[in-house]
Design a protein around this motif. Structure first.
Motif, PDB file in Angstrom:
ATOM      1  N   ALA A   1       1.237  -1.266   0.158  1.00 29.90           N
ATOM      2  CA  ALA A   1      -0.101  -0.324   0.281  1.00 29.90           C
ATOM      3  C   ALA A   1       0.691   1.511   0.009  1.00 29.90           C
ATOM      4  CB  ALA A   1      -1.021   0.491   1.172  1.00 29.90           C
ATOM      5  N   ALA A   2       2.186   1.179   0.834  1.00 29.64           N
ATOM      6  CA  ALA A   2       2.915   2.676   0.819  1.00 29.64           C
ATOM      7  C   ALA A   2       3.470   2.552  -0.815  1.00 29.64           C
ATOM      8  CB  ALA A   2       3.671   1.929   1.436  1.00 29.64           C
ATOM      9  N   VAL A   3       3.812   1.489  -1.400  1.00 32.20           N
ATOM     10  CA  VAL A   3       4.145   1.665  -3.102  1.00 32.20           C
ATOM     11  C   VAL A   3       3.076   2.613  -2.971  1.00 32.20           C
ATOM     12  CG1 VAL A   3       5.658   0.564  -4.798  1.00 32.20           C
ATOM     13  CG2 VAL A   3       5.851  -0.431  -2.340  1.00 32.20           C
ATOM     14  N   ALA A   4       2.034   1.930  -3.472  1.00 30.40           N
ATOM     15  CA  ALA A   4       0.852   2.827  -4.769  1.00 30.40           C
ATOM     16  C   ALA A   4       0.904   3.609  -3.885  1.00 30.40           C
ATOM     17  CB  ALA A   4      -0.562   1.474  -4.303  1.00 30.40           C
ATOM     18  N   LYS A   5       1.165   4.276  -3.003  1.00 33.91           N
ATOM     19  CA  LYS A   5       0.573   5.726  -2.487  1.00 33.91           C
ATOM     20  C   LYS A   5       1.944   6.584  -3.037  1.00 33.91           C
ATOM     21  CE  LYS A   5       0.221   8.999   1.025  1.00 33.91           C
ATOM     22  NZ  LYS A   5      -0.357   8.946   2.522  1.00 33.91           N
ATOM     23  N   LEU A   6       2.896   5.797  -2.643  1.00 37.39           N
ATOM     24  CA  LEU A   6       3.292   6.941  -3.420  1.00 37.39           C
ATOM     25  C   LEU A   6       3.689   7.060  -4.930  1.00 37.39           C
ATOM     26  CD1 LEU A   6       7.362   5.670  -2.412  1.00 37.39           C
ATOM     27  CD2 LEU A   6       6.076   7.455  -1.227  1.00 37.39           C
ATOM     28  N   PHE A   7       2.927   6.199  -5.865  1.00 39.62           N
ATOM     29  CA  PHE A   7       2.675   6.290  -6.761  1.00 39.62           C
ATOM     30  C   PHE A   7       2.004   7.240  -7.349  1.00 39.62           C
ATOM     31  CE2 PHE A   7       6.485   3.605  -7.605  1.00 39.62           C
ATOM     32  CZ  PHE A   7       6.878   3.345  -8.567  1.00 39.62           C
ATOM     33  N   ALA A   8       1.079   6.795  -6.948  1.00 42.49           N
ATOM     34  CA  ALA A   8      -0.690   7.569  -7.198  1.00 42.49           C
ATOM     35  C   ALA A   8      -0.058   9.481  -6.371  1.00 42.49           C
ATOM     36  CB  ALA A   8      -1.388   7.064  -5.929  1.00 42.49           C
ATOM     37  N   ILE A   9       1.142   9.736  -5.701  1.00 39.37           N
ATOM     38  CA  ILE A   9       1.163  11.288  -5.411  1.00 39.37           C
ATOM     39  C   ILE A   9       2.179  11.718  -5.991  1.00 39.37           C
ATOM     40  CG2 ILE A   9       2.517  12.330  -3.486  1.00 39.37           C
ATOM     41  CD1 ILE A   9       2.192  10.547  -1.218  1.00 39.37           C
ATOM     42  N   ALA A  10       3.305  10.773  -6.754  1.00 43.25           N
ATOM     43  CA  ALA A  10       4.242  11.078  -7.908  1.00 43.25           C
ATOM     44  C   ALA A  10       3.176  11.750  -9.082  1.00 43.25           C
ATOM     45  CB  ALA A  10       5.061  10.171  -8.433  1.00 43.25           C
ATOM     46  N   ALA A  11       1.756  10.438  -9.204  1.00 49.38           N
ATOM     47  CA  ALA A  11       0.961  10.484 -10.995  1.00 49.38           C
ATOM     48  C   ALA A  11       0.467  11.753 -10.648  1.00 49.38           C
ATOM     49  CB  ALA A  11       0.014   9.364 -10.510  1.00 49.38           C
ATOM     50  N   ASP A  12      -0.115  12.379  -9.329  1.00 49.27           N
ATOM     51  CA  ASP A  12      -1.316  13.165  -8.823  1.00 49.27           C
ATOM     52  C   ASP A  12      -0.070  14.268  -9.265  1.00 49.27           C
ATOM     53  OD1 ASP A  12      -3.766  12.523  -8.217  1.00 49.27           O
ATOM     54  OD2 ASP A  12      -3.192  12.604  -6.419  1.00 49.27           O
ATOM     55  N   LEU A  13       1.238  14.709  -8.687  1.00 50.89           N
ATOM     56  CA  LEU A  13       1.852  15.464  -9.340  1.00 50.89           C
ATOM     57  C   LEU A  13       2.430  16.140 -10.370  1.00 50.89           C
ATOM     58  CD1 LEU A  13       4.225  15.024  -5.940  1.00 50.89           C
ATOM     59  CD2 LEU A  13       3.064  17.474  -6.184  1.00 50.89           C
ATOM     60  N   GLY A  14       2.813  14.581 -10.976  1.00 52.40           N
ATOM     61  CA  GLY A  14       2.917  14.692 -12.324  1.00 52.40           C
ATOM     62  C   GLY A  14       1.801  15.315 -13.438  1.00 52.40           C
ATOM     63  N   ARG A  15       0.900  14.839 -13.213  1.00 51.18           N
ATOM     64  CA  ARG A  15      -0.864  15.423 -13.592  1.00 51.18           C
ATOM     65  C   ARG A  15      -0.602  17.302 -13.672  1.00 51.18           C
ATOM     66  NH1 ARG A  15      -3.434  10.952 -12.699  1.00 51.18           N
ATOM     67  NH2 ARG A  15      -4.400  11.679  -9.985  1.00 51.18           N
ATOM     68  N   LYS A  16      -0.328  17.799 -12.088  1.00 50.49           N
ATOM     69  CA  LYS A  16      -0.298  18.355 -11.980  1.00 50.49           C
ATOM     70  C   LYS A  16       0.611  20.040 -13.012  1.00 50.49           C
ATOM     71  CE  LYS A  16       0.118  20.398  -7.082  1.00 50.49           C
ATOM     72  NZ  LYS A  16      -0.485  20.232  -6.128  1.00 50.49           N
ATOM     73  N   HIS A  17       1.647  19.161 -12.811  1.00 48.48           N
ATOM     74  CA  HIS A  17       2.541  20.050 -13.073  1.00 48.48           C
ATOM     75  C   HIS A  17       3.487  19.816 -14.505  1.00 48.48           C
ATOM     76  CE1 HIS A  17       4.010  21.277  -9.574  1.00 48.48           C
ATOM     77  NE2 HIS A  17       4.042  20.594  -8.789  1.00 48.48           N
ATOM     78  N   ALA A  18       2.258  18.844 -15.292  1.00 53.18           N
ATOM     79  CA  ALA A  18       3.169  18.588 -17.138  1.00 53.18           C
ATOM     80  C   ALA A  18       1.461  18.219 -17.705  1.00 53.18           C
ATOM     81  CB  ALA A  18       4.318  17.251 -16.916  1.00 53.18           C
ATOM     82  N   ALA A  19       0.941  19.015 -18.309  1.00 55.95           N
ATOM     83  CA  ALA A  19      -0.213  19.104 -19.132  1.00 55.95           C
ATOM     84  C   ALA A  19       0.270  18.195 -20.214  1.00 55.95           C
ATOM     85  CB  ALA A  19      -0.694  19.808 -19.880  1.00 55.95           C
ATOM     86  N   ALA A  20       1.820  18.014 -20.743  1.00 53.40           N
ATOM     87  CA  ALA A  20       2.222  17.041 -22.252  1.00 53.40           C
ATOM     88  C   ALA A  20       2.920  15.809 -21.302  1.00 53.40           C
ATOM     89  CB  ALA A  20       3.491  17.600 -22.942  1.00 53.40           C
ATOM     90  N   GLY A  21       3.151  15.133 -20.033  1.00 50.43           N
ATOM     91  CA  GLY A  21       2.945  13.879 -20.192  1.00 50.43           C
ATOM     92  C   GLY A  21       4.602  14.542 -18.989  1.00 50.43           C
ATOM     93  N   PHE A  22       5.219  13.419 -18.194  1.00 50.50           N
ATOM     94  CA  PHE A  22       5.998  13.252 -16.942  1.00 50.50           C
ATOM     95  C   PHE A  22       6.838  11.934 -17.159  1.00 50.50           C
ATOM     96  CE2 PHE A  22       1.443  12.760 -15.583  1.00 50.50           C
ATOM     97  CZ  PHE A  22       1.956  11.250 -14.543  1.00 50.50           C
ATOM     98  N   ARG A  23       7.661  12.144 -16.113  1.00 49.73           N
ATOM     99  CA  ARG A  23       8.021  10.834 -16.596  1.00 49.73           C
ATOM    100  C   ARG A  23       8.484  10.580 -14.680  1.00 49.73           C
ATOM    101  NH1 ARG A  23      13.729   9.204 -20.054  1.00 49.73           N
ATOM    102  NH2 ARG A  23      12.062   8.588 -21.703  1.00 49.73           N
ATOM    103  N   LEU A  24       8.233   9.154 -14.161  1.00 48.39           N
ATOM    104  CA  LEU A  24       8.810   9.117 -12.997  1.00 48.39           C
ATOM    105  C   LEU A  24       9.861   7.688 -12.895  1.00 48.39           C
ATOM    106  CD1 LEU A  24       5.199   8.426 -11.549  1.00 48.39           C
ATOM    107  CD2 LEU A  24       6.003  10.102 -11.651  1.00 48.39           C
ATOM    108  N   VAL A  25      10.506   7.951 -11.749  1.00 45.33           N
ATOM    109  CA  VAL A  25      11.952   6.829 -11.991  1.00 45.33           C
ATOM    110  C   VAL A  25      12.469   6.887 -10.588  1.00 45.33           C
ATOM    111  CG1 VAL A  25      14.579   7.277 -12.610  1.00 45.33           C
ATOM    112  CG2 VAL A  25      12.831   8.692 -13.933  1.00 45.33           C
ATOM    113  N   VAL A  26      12.660   5.673 -10.723  1.00 48.27           N
ATOM    114  CA  VAL A  26      12.991   4.841  -8.548  1.00 48.27           C
ATOM    115  C   VAL A  26      14.165   4.593  -9.510  1.00 48.27           C
ATOM    116  CG1 VAL A  26      12.029   3.512  -7.001  1.00 48.27           C
ATOM    117  CG2 VAL A  26      10.877   4.882  -8.708  1.00 48.27           C
TER     118      VAL A  26
END
Ligand code: 5GP
Ligand code: ZN
Length: 116
Positions: free
Chosen positions: A63-88
């Protein structure tokens, strides 16, 4: 371990090292990366000290892994209309330099593939 006194990200969570916060709750924070690799570069970090994503998953904190990615995706959506990249980055070959798990959110420019 909940906190590692020698860990930079634990010290940011406690406020001992200052950072620019983009998100904060009891379980996770998001901060601006000190050495940005894109016009927008955030780090999503759990408040609990866990060295990497493999250890986080192994500690049955799916659940913690899912939560980190959910927050990251929300921030990506907020900051980047044209897409973004998540990296671990994970471990020495994965290019990890801070041993407290974090998700990079990179946005604001076209990303290349393959990564270096
Ligand atoms: P890694 O290389 O482990 O995937 O990512 C660690 C990231 O943490 C790097 O992008 C680096 O710029 C960032 N970083 C290291 N120390 C600090 C710090 O004290 N403050 C902030 N905001 N970022 C940091
Ligand atoms: Zn830590």
């Amino acid at each position: 371990m909940a906190r590692d006194p020698d860990c930079i990200f634990c010290r940011i969570v406690t406020g001992e090292i200052p950072a620019e916060f983009a998100y904060r709750d009891d379980e996770a924070i998001a901060i601006a990366d000190a050495n940005p690799q894109a016009p927008q570069h955030l780090l999503v970090i759990p408040t609990k000290h866990v060295p990497n994503i493999a250890a986080l998953q192994a500690s049955e904190e799916g659940a913690a892994v899912a939560k980190l990615f959910a927050i990251a995706a929300d921030l990506g959506r907020k900051h980047a209309a044209a897409g973004f990249r998540l990296v671990v980055n994970t471990g020495p070959d994965g290019g990890q330099t801070v041993d407290h798990v974090h998700v990079h959110v990179l946005a604001g420019r076209e990303m290349r593939w393959p990564p270096g």
